[in-house]
Design an enzyme around this catalytic site. Structure first.
Site: not given
Ligand code: MRU
Length: 348
Positions: A50-52, A198, A239, A250
């Protein structure tokens, strides 16, 4: 930053994809071996990865896994599109997912007419390039953000935009690792980030591993920590950044931004240019993922609400540009008016 202070989220073994199962952190460090696009889709949807930026990288390798076995060129082009569309459907909000898949497709299209083996190699090479470039981008975002910070600060962050969300170092957390390297004394407040935690499971873990002074707080404590005067900057990841500077991140980020404005605290968004989406005019058009009710009713297997209760569970929210002090990318720092700045920045 020579030493990476956390386990790598995405590994390409040379033949298949190995993903750190982030659902198991911080208790267990377990890697999953993936061989098919279906396994990669599942890993993205269920938050193994997870994480963009990390989901973009994983999807690019997933695309290669989808075409690796095809036996003729007609099947290659058909499969390439089909698998890319399929992987793109795993999660809707992070634009890095479609960005990475499109980048691989465009690159291989430039090689139309070449032998099949060369086309397949081009898909893998582009996935690897996206992976390698991400760590370098994070490092540069960190350097740019560091120019806005100083020794002795308190920084609040929400969710996890750290090394675990990227190839390495993270976006929002990269300047914190750089500050640590310089010997600065930075105190980080990590929001736990309901409902999937997270912040508690990942940000608190990776900063603690790196020896950073980190204090975990529940999401509803951010206001009190700011009122105490313990926070001099908020840094979050994103994202998707819309053309007008509205930012999806998030769920809960919007509330933090409003609180920061009320307390006169700068609110910084760390964003690789791959998260900037000039085709989406404003935050109103960003698709927001809704996730299963079970995440709220019975998160981590423990029931904490009546079964079958009505639930609203958006995974992301949009912070309007007016709450954002600066968007910081690997290329530099963008301030209001964001529309113009983002356009100039992307074409740099
Ligand atoms: O649902 P997730 O854990 O994928 O959400 C992640 C986030 O919101 C992060 O802040 C975002 O993807 C940036 S990661 C560098």
């Amino acid at each position: 930053m020579d030493k990476i202070p956390h386990p790598l989220s995405v590994i390409w073994t040379g033949e298949h994809l190995r993903l750190l199962d982030q659902r198991k952190l911080p208790i267990e460090t377990v890697y999953l071996d993936l061989f098919t696009p279906e396994e990669v889709w599942d890993a993205i949807y269920t938050l193994v990865v997870r994480g963009a930026p990390a989901i973009g990288i994983a999807a690019a390798y997933g695309l290669y896994l989808g075409i690796a076995q095809v036996e003729d060129e007609a099947a290659f082009w058909k499969k390439l599109k089909h698998v890319a569309d399929y992987l793109n459907s795993a999660r809707p909000t992070a634009v890095n997912l479609s960005w990475a898949l499109k980048r691989v497709q465009e690159k291989v299209e430039q090689q139309k007419g070449q032998p099949l083996a060369q086309l397949k190699a081009a898909v893998l090479a582009e996935a690897r390039a996206i992976h390698d470039e991400d760590a370098e981008m994070c490092r540069r975002i960190g350097e740019n953000l560091l120019t806005l910070l100083h020794d002795g600060m308190g920084i609040l962050t929400h969710c996890n935009a750290g090394g675990l969300a990227t190839a390495a170092y993270g976006t929002a957390l990269a300047p914190i690792y750089l500050a640590k390297e310089k010997g600065w004394n930075i105190k980080v407040f990590a929001d736990e980030t309901r409902p999937v935690l997270q912040g508690a499971r990942l940000t608190a873990y990776e900063l603690q591993q790196a020896g950073v002074d980190v204090t975990l707080i529940c999401d509803n404590m951010a206001g009190v920590v700011m009122k105490q005067g313990w926070v001099q900057a908020v840094i979050v990841g994103t994202d998707r950044v819309a053309a007008n500077g509205d930012v999806a991140n998030k769920i809960g980020t919007y509330s933090v931004a409003v609180l920061a404005k009320e307390h006169g605290i700068p609110f910084y968004v760390a964003a690789p240019t791959s998260s900037i989406d000039l085709h989406t005019p404003s935050g109103d058009q960003i698709p927001i993922e809704e996730r299963p009710a079970e995440e709220i009713i019975a998160g981590f297997g423990k029931q904490t609400a009546p079964s079958a209760i009505k639930v609203f569970n958006p995974a992301f929210d949009v912070t309007p540009a007016k709450y954002i002090t600066a968007i910081v990318t690997e290329k530099g720092i963008i301030r209001a008016p964001f529309e113009k700045g983002l356009q100039e920045h992307v074409s740099k």
